[in-house]
Design a protein around this motif. Structure first.
Motif, short mmCIF file in Angstrom:
data_model
loop_
_atom_site.label_atom_id
_atom_site.label_comp_id
_atom_site.label_asym_id
_atom_site.label_seq_id
_atom_site.Cartn_x
_atom_site.Cartn_y
_atom_site.Cartn_z
N ALA A 13 0.83 -1.21 0.00
CA ALA A 13 0.00 0.00 0.00
C ALA A 13 0.87 1.26 0.00
CB ALA A 13 -0.93 -0.01 1.20
N GLU A 14 1.97 1.25 0.75
CA GLU A 14 2.89 2.39 0.76
C GLU A 14 3.54 2.57 -0.61
OE1 GLU A 14 4.09 4.70 3.16
OE2 GLU A 14 2.28 4.11 4.22
N LEU A 15 3.95 1.47 -1.24
CA LEU A 15 4.53 1.57 -2.58
C LEU A 15 3.53 2.17 -3.55
CD1 LEU A 15 6.38 -1.86 -2.86
CD2 LEU A 15 7.44 0.39 -2.73
N PHE A 16 2.28 1.73 -3.47
CA PHE A 16 1.24 2.25 -4.35
C PHE A 16 1.07 3.75 -4.14
CE2 PHE A 16 -3.15 3.38 -5.28
CZ PHE A 16 -3.23 2.98 -6.60
N TYR A 17 1.06 4.17 -2.89
CA TYR A 17 0.89 5.59 -2.58
C TYR A 17 2.05 6.42 -3.13
CZ TYR A 17 0.44 9.89 0.09
OH TYR A 17 0.33 11.20 0.44
N TRP A 18 3.28 6.01 -2.82
CA TRP A 18 4.45 6.82 -3.18
C TRP A 18 4.82 6.74 -4.64
CZ3 TRP A 18 5.50 10.78 -0.55
CH2 TRP A 18 5.28 10.80 0.82
N LYS A 19 4.41 5.69 -5.35
CA LYS A 19 4.75 5.60 -6.77
C LYS A 19 4.06 6.70 -7.57
CE LYS A 19 1.44 2.29 -8.64
NZ LYS A 19 1.14 2.88 -9.92
N GLU A 20 3.02 7.28 -7.04
CA GLU A 20 2.31 8.36 -7.71
C GLU A 20 2.57 9.74 -7.08
OE1 GLU A 20 0.54 8.02 -10.44
OE2 GLU A 20 0.88 5.87 -10.50
N ARG A 21 2.99 9.78 -5.83
CA ARG A 21 3.01 11.05 -5.10
C ARG A 21 4.37 11.57 -4.67
NH1 ARG A 21 -1.46 8.09 -3.73
NH2 ARG A 21 -3.45 9.14 -3.99
N HIS A 22 5.41 10.76 -4.85
CA HIS A 22 6.74 11.24 -4.43
C HIS A 22 7.16 12.42 -5.31
CE1 HIS A 22 10.96 11.33 -3.35
NE2 HIS A 22 10.60 10.64 -2.28
N PRO A 23 7.79 13.45 -4.74
CA PRO A 23 8.14 14.64 -5.51
C PRO A 23 9.22 14.40 -6.59
CG PRO A 23 8.86 14.88 -3.23
CD PRO A 23 8.08 13.61 -3.32
N HIS A 24 10.06 13.40 -6.43
CA HIS A 24 11.14 13.19 -7.39
C HIS A 24 10.76 12.10 -8.40
CE1 HIS A 24 15.11 12.44 -9.04
NE2 HIS A 24 15.50 13.57 -8.45
N PRO A 25 10.85 12.40 -9.71
CA PRO A 25 10.42 11.44 -10.73
C PRO A 25 11.21 10.12 -10.73
CG PRO A 25 11.30 13.44 -11.75
CD PRO A 25 11.29 13.66 -10.27
N ARG A 26 12.49 10.18 -10.41
CA ARG A 26 13.27 8.95 -10.40
C ARG A 26 12.82 8.02 -9.27
NH1 ARG A 26 19.30 9.90 -11.21
NH2 ARG A 26 18.49 10.33 -13.27
N VAL A 27 12.48 8.59 -8.13
CA VAL A 27 11.98 7.78 -7.01
C VAL A 27 10.62 7.18 -7.37
CG1 VAL A 27 11.24 7.84 -4.59
CG2 VAL A 27 13.28 9.09 -5.30
N ARG A 28 9.76 7.97 -8.04
CA ARG A 28 8.46 7.45 -8.48
C ARG A 28 8.64 6.25 -9.40
NH1 ARG A 28 6.95 13.05 -9.15
NH2 ARG A 28 7.24 12.79 -11.38
N LYS A 29 9.61 6.34 -10.30
CA LYS A 29 9.87 5.23 -11.22
C LYS A 29 10.32 3.99 -10.47
CE LYS A 29 12.31 4.12 -15.46
NZ LYS A 29 13.20 4.62 -16.51
N LYS A 30 11.23 4.16 -9.51
CA LYS A 30 11.72 3.03 -8.73
C LYS A 30 10.60 2.42 -7.88
CE LYS A 30 16.51 4.48 -8.62
NZ LYS A 30 17.34 3.34 -8.94
N MET A 31 9.74 3.27 -7.33
CA MET A 31 8.60 2.77 -6.55
C MET A 31 7.65 1.97 -7.44
SD MET A 31 8.76 3.53 -3.37
CE MET A 31 9.70 4.57 -2.30
N SER A 32 7.46 2.42 -8.68
CA SER A 32 6.60 1.70 -9.61
C SER A 32 7.17 0.31 -9.91
CB SER A 32 6.45 2.48 -10.92
OG SER A 32 5.74 3.66 -10.70
#
Length: 50
Positions: A13-32
């Protein structure tokens, strides 16, 4: 050698949340990537959206 990681439901659930909402695009990609590697099926992903 492949590293096997097991995620709890709360962690997925945390991964799902942060893959869309983290401010840095590279972190969003890694979370995805981690979210997909967590083994979430289509129906599980849909239930996270609701």
């Amino acid at each position: 050698m492949t590293l096997k990681i097991t995620f709890t439901d709360d962690e997925v659930a945390e991964l799902f949340y942060w893959k869309e909402r983290h401010p840095h695009p590279r972190v969003r990609k890694k979370m995805s990537v981690l979210y997909l590697k967590s083994g979430v099926t289509g129906s599980d992903a849909w239930s996270n959206i609701r």
